[in-house]
Design a protein around this motif. Structure first.
Motif, PDB file in Angstrom:
ATOM      1  N   GLU A 143     -34.178  38.219   8.114  1.00  0.00           N
ATOM      2  CA  GLU A 143     -35.286  38.481   9.020  1.00  0.00           C
ATOM      3  C   GLU A 143     -35.899  39.828   8.658  1.00  0.00           C
ATOM      4  O   GLU A 143     -35.179  40.819   8.513  1.00  0.00           O
ATOM      5  CB  GLU A 143     -34.816  38.483  10.473  1.00  0.00           C
ATOM      6  CG  GLU A 143     -35.957  38.463  11.477  1.00  0.00           C
ATOM      7  CD  GLU A 143     -35.474  38.285  12.905  1.00  0.00           C
ATOM      8  OE1 GLU A 143     -35.302  39.320  13.578  1.00  0.00           O
ATOM      9  OE2 GLU A 143     -35.247  37.137  13.320  1.00  0.00           O
ATOM     10  N   GLN A 144     -37.222  39.830   8.462  1.00  0.00           N
ATOM     11  CA  GLN A 144     -37.920  41.055   8.072  1.00  0.00           C
ATOM     12  C   GLN A 144     -39.183  41.198   8.894  1.00  0.00           C
ATOM     13  O   GLN A 144     -39.698  40.221   9.452  1.00  0.00           O
ATOM     14  CB  GLN A 144     -38.287  41.012   6.580  1.00  0.00           C
ATOM     15  CG  GLN A 144     -37.095  40.831   5.638  1.00  0.00           C
ATOM     16  CD  GLN A 144     -37.551  40.688   4.190  1.00  0.00           C
ATOM     17  OE1 GLN A 144     -38.136  41.606   3.609  1.00  0.00           O
ATOM     18  NE2 GLN A 144     -37.298  39.532   3.610  1.00  0.00           N
ATOM     19  N   SER A 145     -39.688  42.424   8.965  1.00  0.00           N
ATOM     20  CA  SER A 145     -40.915  42.702   9.705  1.00  0.00           C
ATOM     21  C   SER A 145     -42.035  43.066   8.738  1.00  0.00           C
ATOM     22  O   SER A 145     -41.817  43.763   7.738  1.00  0.00           O
ATOM     23  CB  SER A 145     -40.696  43.852  10.696  1.00  0.00           C
ATOM     24  OG  SER A 145     -39.780  43.471  11.696  1.00  0.00           O
ATOM     25  N   PHE A 146     -43.238  42.575   9.063  1.00  0.00           N
ATOM     26  CA  PHE A 146     -44.410  42.814   8.223  1.00  0.00           C
ATOM     27  C   PHE A 146     -45.603  43.168   9.105  1.00  0.00           C
ATOM     28  O   PHE A 146     -45.694  42.734  10.258  1.00  0.00           O
ATOM     29  CB  PHE A 146     -44.748  41.574   7.390  1.00  0.00           C
ATOM     30  CG  PHE A 146     -43.703  41.214   6.375  1.00  0.00           C
ATOM     31  CD1 PHE A 146     -43.751  41.742   5.098  1.00  0.00           C
ATOM     32  CD2 PHE A 146     -42.667  40.345   6.700  1.00  0.00           C
ATOM     33  CE1 PHE A 146     -42.789  41.414   4.153  1.00  0.00           C
ATOM     34  CE2 PHE A 146     -41.704  40.011   5.767  1.00  0.00           C
ATOM     35  CZ  PHE A 146     -41.760  40.545   4.487  1.00  0.00           C
ATOM     36  N   ASP A 147     -46.504  43.942   8.543  1.00  0.00           N
ATOM     37  CA  ASP A 147     -47.729  44.278   9.263  1.00  0.00           C
ATOM     38  C   ASP A 147     -48.706  43.105   9.283  1.00  0.00           C
ATOM     39  O   ASP A 147     -49.440  42.921  10.252  1.00  0.00           O
ATOM     40  CB  ASP A 147     -48.405  45.496   8.611  1.00  0.00           C
ATOM     41  CG  ASP A 147     -47.532  46.733   8.680  1.00  0.00           C
ATOM     42  OD1 ASP A 147     -47.488  47.356   9.750  1.00  0.00           O
ATOM     43  OD2 ASP A 147     -46.887  47.053   7.665  1.00  0.00           O
ATOM     44  N   HIS A 148     -48.724  42.340   8.205  1.00  0.00           N
ATOM     45  CA  HIS A 148     -49.665  41.225   8.087  1.00  0.00           C
ATOM     46  C   HIS A 148     -48.939  39.998   7.554  1.00  0.00           C
ATOM     47  O   HIS A 148     -47.999  40.101   6.752  1.00  0.00           O
ATOM     48  CB  HIS A 148     -50.816  41.564   7.131  1.00  0.00           C
ATOM     49  CG  HIS A 148     -51.664  42.720   7.569  1.00  0.00           C
ATOM     50  ND1 HIS A 148     -52.705  42.593   8.460  1.00  0.00           N
ATOM     51  CD2 HIS A 148     -51.620  44.038   7.226  1.00  0.00           C
ATOM     52  CE1 HIS A 148     -53.271  43.774   8.650  1.00  0.00           C
ATOM     53  NE2 HIS A 148     -52.625  44.667   7.907  1.00  0.00           N
ATOM     54  N   LEU A 149     -49.420  38.832   7.966  1.00  0.00           N
ATOM     55  CA  LEU A 149     -48.929  37.545   7.466  1.00  0.00           C
ATOM     56  C   LEU A 149     -50.099  36.809   6.838  1.00  0.00           C
ATOM     57  O   LEU A 149     -51.136  36.605   7.489  1.00  0.00           O
ATOM     58  CB  LEU A 149     -48.339  36.715   8.607  1.00  0.00           C
ATOM     59  CG  LEU A 149     -47.850  35.305   8.246  1.00  0.00           C
ATOM     60  CD1 LEU A 149     -46.642  35.381   7.325  1.00  0.00           C
ATOM     61  CD2 LEU A 149     -47.501  34.515   9.511  1.00  0.00           C
ATOM     62  N   LEU A 150     -49.965  36.426   5.581  1.00  0.00           N
ATOM     63  CA  LEU A 150     -51.032  35.738   4.868  1.00  0.00           C
ATOM     64  C   LEU A 150     -50.539  34.355   4.457  1.00  0.00           C
ATOM     65  O   LEU A 150     -49.559  34.231   3.715  1.00  0.00           O
ATOM     66  CB  LEU A 150     -51.487  36.542   3.653  1.00  0.00           C
ATOM     67  CG  LEU A 150     -52.809  36.106   3.003  1.00  0.00           C
ATOM     68  CD1 LEU A 150     -53.496  37.288   2.338  1.00  0.00           C
ATOM     69  CD2 LEU A 150     -52.591  35.008   1.969  1.00  0.00           C
ATOM     70  N   VAL A 151     -51.202  33.318   4.942  1.00  0.00           N
ATOM     71  CA  VAL A 151     -50.817  31.934   4.660  1.00  0.00           C
ATOM     72  C   VAL A 151     -51.506  31.475   3.381  1.00  0.00           C
ATOM     73  O   VAL A 151     -52.735  31.358   3.326  1.00  0.00           O
ATOM     74  CB  VAL A 151     -51.191  31.006   5.833  1.00  0.00           C
ATOM     75  CG1 VAL A 151     -50.828  29.556   5.496  1.00  0.00           C
ATOM     76  CG2 VAL A 151     -50.493  31.459   7.105  1.00  0.00           C
TER      77      VAL A 151
END
Length: 750
Positions: A143-151
């Motif tokens: 499990e990690q945290s990201f500022d943005h998610l790009l599909v």
């Protein structure tokens, strides 16, 4: 501190997104990690000839040329074919990754299982981002945290199979993306024959029906053992809902010329000098008037309403009020004409045992041996990791295969879901649009998102005027929605460029002028929209790419480039042959031959060209296609004698040399080539009339010569096209030697 971006998918969309984020802003703005469930990059596109694990066969020919299937700052190798094979596209992507994505982190063989938007309180205020859970092929969960998610997981997610596919049928049934060869469909030995049912009449349906037909033809007409038993007892039955236009991979920018020149299909399609600027969107809702205009254009390009092949595929006045649908295949139509493919109109209603029922006609199709469903893809499966609340906000509709989600500014984001972006998530994701979407998100996120005061004025204005979400929702219930509802390629490129402040670069030099406006060609390619700031190496790639496109256009319009290919494609099937033989020696009587000539398509063989074939196989493993030519009929001599006559040749086309050649068949095995008869040399027309074309209405002329021991064959051809289709042609040659002096003149017609 750089903003962390999670990219889901390492295909073309994921790679161009990573490159844009890493290089499109001051370095260090974004830190990029790509996840892909596959253990390789490329998405649909395999990078090895033997990689059959994906949704695309590695030897599939791309239906867009290398001038369109590219990114702006990486040119294809000079010797790459105009229409690359799927595995060659994969290799292009591998080079792109190496050149531009070395600073990204790749987690391959790792599936994104969950992605939850989160907002946390921090000492500086609050932080909004995404908590992403992944699972590796070994089962390790992180499990990690990201500022943005790009599909970038692709619109072609999971094969969509209709409920009827789960009936009580007794035959193999697969999705078109799973088809590789006849053995895989019918079993290693095949069976007693029957109909291979293809369900679905759009792009994949026409392509797969044509592919299976070519495999059956090759199994029947190739030398040596067949890969299945009784291949001659199989046919293809194709169920379509309405007639569609089937374009070959090469068309003519001068379809009314007597000797029409040829170019890859997309070079003519994306010649924007034929359109009014600024461009308006030709897709979406299609009015009755617009539909009739486009149908008329398509008929002009093809030179027929397709009734010459079969009334079942004709686009008649009864259809031209409906939105037009375009598909691409080099040989589908001629296989329909030959009878190997038969067509029914309607919808597959039932599949039971070895019988199918088509509605609304209640037509019964029996003796089914296998079924191939060309019924599209469930794009919603590519969003399985998103929570239900986000899917609801995106107006997810799994049953709408064209408008699965409703996104702002041409499929890039949704203003109500912070820090979520999309690249390439729509039908027909042309590479240039993917690159523009990636640039758009990079600019948007670097400035702080929609509504930020840091956004460039052009982008702010574009967002204010955008109606993409409303438009998508309206098209879901629009009975006149187009085949590609998001928008036409050239218009989308224009809209993105305007929002990003990009200007299309001018051609490097003068371009050929074309009717009807007598304007220079202005061919849209991704390389015409390079990044604003270019390194010296990038600039070199851009120039190289544009030069390739311009050189191809000039070659196609001022030489015989691609004509041999157009002739070869259009020979498939049966011709009526009338031939006169005129001899000057009493030992060889004059006379007339009347019969048929069949061009039977098969995979390229090694016979007679062993060294060339082995070298070709070592480089790209693609021997191409060839024809077994069988001529049969009656010869009536001037002295009253009459007898049955037959002869065989092998006709070949080389993609690498753009040459058409004719080979003698062996006498001990008439399916095998023996040695070269001649290569066909096409003659460039002397004149170039803007409307009628050159060559005084004679069509394309060609010549060849061959010395056979003491006899010299002087060969002349004349090929008469109607737009893209060979209408009739003539083959004449004189033979002179110590004991021969005669002329043969034969006319071939459908």
């Amino acid at each position: 501190m750089p903003k962390r971006v999670c990219i889901v998918g390492a295909g073309p969309s994921g790679l161009v997104a990573a490159k844009s984020l890493l290089h499109g802003t001051p370095k260090g703005t974004f830190d990029v990690t790509l996840f892909d469930a596959q253990t390789r990059i490329g998405g649909l596109w395999p990078s090895r000839k033997d990689d059959g694990t994906g949704l695309v066969h590695p030897r599939m020919v791309a239906n867009q040329s290398k001038h369109t299937a590219q990114f702006s700052d990486l040119a294809w190798p000079e010797d790459a074919p105009q229409l690359p094979l799927a595995w060659q596209v994969g290799q292009y992507l591998a080079e792109y990754r190496q050149k531009y994505c070395s600073e990204a982190s790749f987690s391959l063989g790792t599936r994104v299982e969950k992605a939850e938007p989160v907002t946390l309180a921090t000492v500086d205020g609050s932080w909004s981002g995404w908590r992403v859970q992944t699972r590796s092929t070994e089962g390790e969960v992180k499990e990690q945290s990201f500022d943005h998610l790009l599909v970038a997981s692709g619109f072609f997610g999971k094969p969509a199979l209709p409920p009827v596919s789960r009936g009580d049928h007794e035959v193999p049934a697969i999705h078109s993306s799973q088809y590789r060869h006849l053995q895989g469909l019918l079993g290693k030995t095949g069976g007693s024959g029957g109909k291979i049912l293809v369900v679905g009449g759009q792009m994949s349906g026409v392509e797969i029906a044509g592919t299976i037909a070519s495999h059956l033809s090759s199994a029947v007409h190739s030398p040596g053992p067949s890969p299945i038993s009784n291949p001659e007892k199989y046919t293809i039955h194709h169920i379509i809902q309405q007639p569609v236009w089937v374009f070959p991979l090469h068309t003519s920018p001068k379809p009314t010329a007597s000797a029409p020149p040829f170019l890859p299909l997309d070079l003519g399609s994306y010649n924007t000098s034929n359109r009014v600027h600024p461009l308006t969107n030709s897709q979406g809702h299609i009015s009755l008037e617009a539909a009739k205009i486009v149908h008329s254009i398509y008929e002009t390009v093809l030179g027929t309403d397709q009734s010459i092949f079969s009334p079942d595929v004709a686009v008649t006045a009864a259809h031209t009020g409906n939105p037009p649908y375009l598909t691409i295949s080099d040989n589908y139509m001629d296989f329909v004409r030959s009878g190997l493919i038969s067509v029914s109109h309607g919808k597959l209603e039932r599949l039971s045992g070895r019988e199918a029922t088509v509605s609304p006609s209640e037509e019964q199709i029996g003796d089914i041996a296998a079924v191939v469903f060309a019924t599209g893809f469930d794009a919603s499966s590519s969003l399985s990791f998103l929570p239900a609340s986000v899917k609801e906000t995106l107006s997810l509709n799994p049953t709408d295969l064209s408008n699965t989600v409703a996104l702002a500014f041409h499929g890039t984001h949704h203003p109500d879901v912070a820090n979520l972006g999309f690249v390439g998530f729509y039908r027909s994701p042309y590479w240039g649009v993917m690159e523009m979407q990636a640039r758009f998100l990079t600019t948007l996120w670097a400035a702080g998102g929609p509504g930020s005061a840091s956004l460039p004025p052009t982008l702010t204005e574009a967002l204010d005027l955008d109606t993409s979400i409303e438009r998508t929702m309206a098209l879901r219930t629009d009975p006149r929605a187009s085949q590609f509802p998001m928008g036409d390629y050239a218009w989308l490129m224009q809209e993105f460029a305007s929002a990003l402040g990009l200007v299309r670069s001018p051609p490097l030099g003068a371009m050929p002028r074309l009717p009807p406006a007598d304007k220079e060609m202005d061919i849209l390619t991704p390389a015409r929209y390079p990044p604003k700031t270019l390194s010296e190496a990038q600039q070199s790639e851009v120039v190289k790419s544009v030069k390739q496109t311009e050189a191809t256009a000039w070659a196609g319009l001022t030489s015989a480039r691609f004509v041999a290919r157009a002739v070869f494609r259009s020979l498939l099937g049966e011709w009526k042959l009338e031939r006169d033989l005129t001899s000057k020696l009493p030992s060889h009587p004059s006379g007339h031959f009347s019969g048929t000539a069949k061009f039977l398509l098969r995979e390229g063989t090694r016979d007679g060209r062993e060294a060339e074939f082995d070298a070709l196989a070592g480089e790209d493993g693609d021997p191409g296609l060839e024809y077994l030519y069988i001529e049969e009929g009656d010869f009536k001599a001037s002295n009253g004698l009459s007898f049955r006559a037959a002869r065989r040749y092998v006709w070949r086309y080389s993609e690498r040399t753009d040459k058409l050649s004719v080979w003698f068949a062996r006498t001990d095995d008439q399916k095998r080539a023996d040695y070269l008869f001649h290569e066909v040399e096409f003659l460039v027309p002397k004149a170039d009339g803007m409307e009628g074309g050159g060559n005084d209405g004679k069509g394309w002329e060609a010549k060849a010569g061959h010395l056979c021991i003491d006899d010299f064959y002087n060969v002349k051809y004349q090929f008469n096209f109607k737009a893209v289709n060979l209408w009739d042609w003539r083959l004449a040659y004189t033979v002179k030697g110590p004991k021969k002096d005669y002329t043969i003149d034969g006319v071939y017609s459908r």
